[in-house]
Design a protein around this motif. Structure first.
Motif, PDB file in Angstrom:
ATOM      1  N   PRO A   1       0.819  -1.221   0.000  1.00 18.84           N
ATOM      2  CA  PRO A   1       0.000   0.000   0.000  1.00 18.84           C
ATOM      3  C   PRO A   1       0.849   1.265   0.000  1.00 18.84           C
ATOM      4  O   PRO A   1       0.507   2.254  -0.660  1.00 18.84           O
ATOM      5  CB  PRO A   1      -0.808  -0.133   1.294  1.00 18.84           C
ATOM      6  CG  PRO A   1      -0.904  -1.603   1.534  1.00 18.84           C
ATOM      7  CD  PRO A   1       0.410  -2.162   1.076  1.00 18.84           C
ATOM      8  N   GLU A   2       1.966   1.236   0.719  1.00 15.81           N
ATOM      9  CA  GLU A   2       2.837   2.413   0.758  1.00 15.81           C
ATOM     10  C   GLU A   2       3.421   2.695  -0.625  1.00 15.81           C
ATOM     11  O   GLU A   2       3.516   3.854  -1.047  1.00 15.81           O
ATOM     12  CB  GLU A   2       3.969   2.205   1.764  1.00 15.81           C
ATOM     13  CG  GLU A   2       3.527   2.121   3.220  1.00 15.81           C
ATOM     14  CD  GLU A   2       2.930   0.779   3.593  1.00 15.81           C
ATOM     15  OE1 GLU A   2       2.313   0.685   4.674  1.00 15.81           O
ATOM     16  OE2 GLU A   2       3.078  -0.174   2.795  1.00 15.81           O
ATOM     17  N   ALA A   3       3.821   1.632  -1.333  1.00  9.67           N
ATOM     18  CA  ALA A   3       4.374   1.807  -2.669  1.00  9.67           C
ATOM     19  C   ALA A   3       3.322   2.350  -3.632  1.00  9.67           C
ATOM     20  O   ALA A   3       3.626   3.186  -4.500  1.00  9.67           O
ATOM     21  CB  ALA A   3       4.933   0.484  -3.188  1.00  9.67           C
ATOM     22  N   ILE A   4       2.082   1.894  -3.493  1.00  2.40           N
ATOM     23  CA  ILE A   4       1.005   2.390  -4.365  1.00  2.40           C
ATOM     24  C   ILE A   4       0.738   3.861  -4.106  1.00  2.40           C
ATOM     25  O   ILE A   4       0.568   4.659  -5.047  1.00  2.40           O
ATOM     26  CB  ILE A   4      -0.273   1.551  -4.158  1.00  2.40           C
ATOM     27  CG1 ILE A   4      -0.053   0.123  -4.665  1.00  2.40           C
ATOM     28  CG2 ILE A   4      -1.462   2.187  -4.872  1.00  2.40           C
ATOM     29  CD1 ILE A   4      -1.214  -0.799  -4.420  1.00  2.40           C
ATOM     30  N   GLU A   5       0.706   4.261  -2.850  1.00  2.00           N
ATOM     31  CA  GLU A   5       0.472   5.667  -2.529  1.00  2.00           C
ATOM     32  C   GLU A   5       1.604   6.548  -3.060  1.00  2.00           C
ATOM     33  O   GLU A   5       1.363   7.653  -3.551  1.00  2.00           O
ATOM     34  CB  GLU A   5       0.325   5.823  -1.020  1.00  2.00           C
ATOM     35  CG  GLU A   5      -0.966   5.195  -0.477  1.00  2.00           C
ATOM     36  CD  GLU A   5      -1.021   5.188   1.044  1.00  2.00           C
ATOM     37  OE1 GLU A   5      -0.043   5.686   1.659  1.00  2.00           O
ATOM     38  OE2 GLU A   5      -2.009   4.693   1.604  1.00  2.00           O
TER      39      GLU A   5
END
Length: 639
Positions: free
Chosen positions: A579-583
């Protein structure tokens, strides 16, 4: 004093790209400029002056006034540039006046070259010495305008003759060097007299006499490069073999490197930027590989123009010869073998693996690479992404949309590559089984319970262990690709909670006459479609060769070339494993989408390599930046 002295380098840095020197009309004859009484011949020396100790770089600007005009023309048309230029009066003349005082600024000819010598490499020890052209008509009047004192063959400026006795002394120490020929007089300024005396002979006798082929040029000395690289590359000394090899190769490369330079040339609608490295020798394996001899008539590999038309980043290189690559190949392969032996792999099986790898990798010759992705699909998926609980489906959709495809082409027949790749995979499986058996029997293995390459971890997981298990499986290739195509699925499953979800990466090796194409990516349909466009000669309209504006990349004699864009880099760098990479990807792609040209302007790059006399070499990369790309860069930097 410090602030005023720094105004001039700020102005010069802002104007460090200039237009070609203007062709002036005939100048009315002037009498030879008389050397003031008592002055000795300027800087007479039996031998040419050498670079002073501590000199780290030299900046040359051919025509500062025109450079500033072009700079403001490019910058003012962007919101960020307009804000910068609207902050108050700016320009080289005004900044010169603030740095030198009005009297000295009035005798500087901003239509001729300015040279700046930098000493030191950190803010704490950085010093500058300027060499500025003097207006030719003012040379006979210097004694009328200033109180001058002859010293070391130069005329040291005490003060302006009309200066108020209470007026503050100029912040810089300055002296005139009248020059040996009319029109060559220079004004040299530094922060103290010692620096001025040390740098003046080199700036006048060496730098000032060299022609300026570009509109602006900055050269960095090798010792400064080495110190910068040393400070950036300091380690704790606890390197493994690969890190030690990398450091050894880098040190050898730096020993060969003599200097680095960057130059700028203005066009009507673009800036041509060049980056050059000059090598005193090609003794190191890395220098041999990166600075090979290139035939003058060498053309780009035909496969480069066969890359798909929607390639976001494309690159080709003629490559070094096998002989030039031999030292690097031997060093890399020996390190790889030693590391794998330490990890518990069977030495005999490993030798067979390395022998097969030696017939395929780092053998010399051209290589072509291209990569891309579906930007519109990625933006839609990121816009629909929902974080937190319940967002698993949108997270998977975003991850799939961010996947890129990569194509590689070699101008070699696939008859060697397809069986070679198969054999490497089979030997790899054999080595993994032998290693697992040896460890089960109590033999040597990876210390501390680390995971095996492609295998499950032993003991408790750590940050250094593999987060996923990947299993290669040879499967049938789709009928859309040429007969004989090799298709390998790399099936990965998570081993830790923070690992990427289960996924399959597709690897293709495709025969295309005397050429071999490789394709890799998770989106099987996207990879197959690009391979079809590249390998099928009946699909020319879908290739890079059908795109306009590639003339610079068709020039003979180049070592390498390619195309890239800001959007291409952002898309290929985006990841969706967490999720952090997507954000993070959502923010970076949104920033690029908000640029004036959305980061889509293609920037061509061409690289040349010359092997000079006495074993020296020079490699130069040139990129052409259209106005729209420059506006995007300025806007991105202002965020």
């Amino acid at each position: 004093m410090r602030r005023a002295a720094l105004l001039l380098p700020i102005a010069l840095a802002a104007a460090c790209a200039g237009a070609p020197a203007p062709q002036h009309g005939p100048v009315a004859p002037l009498p030879p400029a008389p050397r003031p009484a008592g002055a000795q011949p300027a800087l007479a020396a039996a031998q040419p002056a050498t670079a002073p100790e501590g000199l780290s770089s030299v900046l040359r600007i051919a025509d500062p006034r025109r450079s500033w005009g072009h700079f403001t023309q490019f910058v003012a048309s962007t919101p960020a540039g307009a804000l910068l230029l609207g902050a108050g009066p700016m320009g080289p003349g005004l900044l010169l006046e603030q740095a030198l005082g009005p009297a000295l600024a009035d005798v500087v000819d901003l239509d001729k070259s300015i040279d700046v010598a930098w000493f030191g490499i950190t803010d704490a020890d950085s010093r500058v010495v300027f060499s500025l052209s003097v207006v030719e008509q003012e040379v006979p009047r210097l004694h009328d305008l200033f109180v001058l004192k002859e010293q070391r063959g130069m005329l040291r400026v005490e003060r302006a003759r009309d200066a108020d006795p209470d007026e503050e002394v100029p912040p810089l120490v300055c002296a005139f060097e009248p020059g040996e020929r009319r029109g060559n007089a220079r004004l040299l300024c530094a922060q103290d007299a010692k620096e001025l005396d040390a740098a003046a002979p080199y700036l006048v006798e060496v730098v000032g006499r060299e022609p300026i082929e570009a509109d602006a040029r900055i050269e960095v000395m090798e010792w400064a490069i080495r110190e910068i690289m040393k400070s950036e590359g300091d380690t704790d000394g606890d390197d493994d073999r690969a890190e030690a090899l990398g450091r050894e190769l880098g040190d050898g490369f730096m020993r060969d490197l003599e200097s680095m330079s960057m130059d700028f040339r203005w066009g009507h609608a673009e800036i041509d930027v060049g980056f050059s490295m000059r090598f005193a020798s090609r003794r190191s394996p890395l220098t041999l590989a990166l600075a090979p001899a290139v035939a003058p008539d060498a053309a780009p590999p035909p496969a480069f123009l066969r890359l798909p038309g929607d390639t976001a980043i494309a690159f080709y290189t003629q490559g070094a010869s096998r002989a030039e690559l031999t030292p690097l190949r031997e060093a890399v392969f020996q390190t790889l073998r030693d590391d794998m032996v330490d990890d518990g792999y069977d030495a005999a099986a490993l030798d067979r693996f390395m022998q097969r790898l030696d017939t395929l990798a780092l053998t010399g010759g051209p290589i072509v690479m291209g990569a891309g992705g579906e930007r519109a699909a990625a933006e839609r998926a990121l816009a629909a992404y929902k974080g937190g609980k319940g967002g698993a489906r949108s997270q998977q959709a975003a991850r799939r949309a961010l996947n890129s495809w990569i194509l590689v082409a070699l101008e070699e027949p696939a008859e060697a590559w397809i069986p070679g790749v198969k054999e490497l995979f089979l030997l790899g499986e054999e080595m993994d089984k032998l290693r697992a058996s040896a460890k089960a029997a109590g033999g040597a293995g990876t210390p501390g319970g680390a995971s095996t390459p492609g295998g499950a971890p032993e003991g408790r997981a750590s940050e250094d262990e593999n987060k996923e298990l990947t299993t290669p499986v040879i499967v049938r290739a789709p009928a859309a690709l040429p007969a004989g195509t090799l298709h390998i699925e790399l099936r990965s499953k998570p081993l830790t909670k923070d690992a990427p979800p289960a996924h399959t990466t597709h690897l293709y090796v495709v025969p295309a006459g005397q050429r071999t194409w490789f394709g890799i990516g998770e989106d099987d349909a996207a990879v197959v479609a690009r391979l079809r466009a590249a390998a099928d000669t009946g699909r020319d309209e879908r290739t890079l060769g059908a795109a306009p504006g590639l003339e610079a990349l068709r020039q003979p004699g180049t070592l390498a070339g390619g195309l890239f864009s800001l959007a291409g880099f952002a898309l290929l760098a985006a990841r969706g494993d967490t999720p952090e990479a997507i954000e993070k990807a959502a923010k970076e792609l949104a920033d690029v989408a908000a640029l004036p040209a959305r980061g889509e302007i293609a920037i061509p790059l061409a690289v040349s390599s010359e092997v000079l006399g006495s074993g020296a070499a020079r490699v130069t990369a040139r990129a052409r930046l259209p106005i729209a790309a420059i506006h995007d860069v300025i806007a991105l930097g202002a965020r």
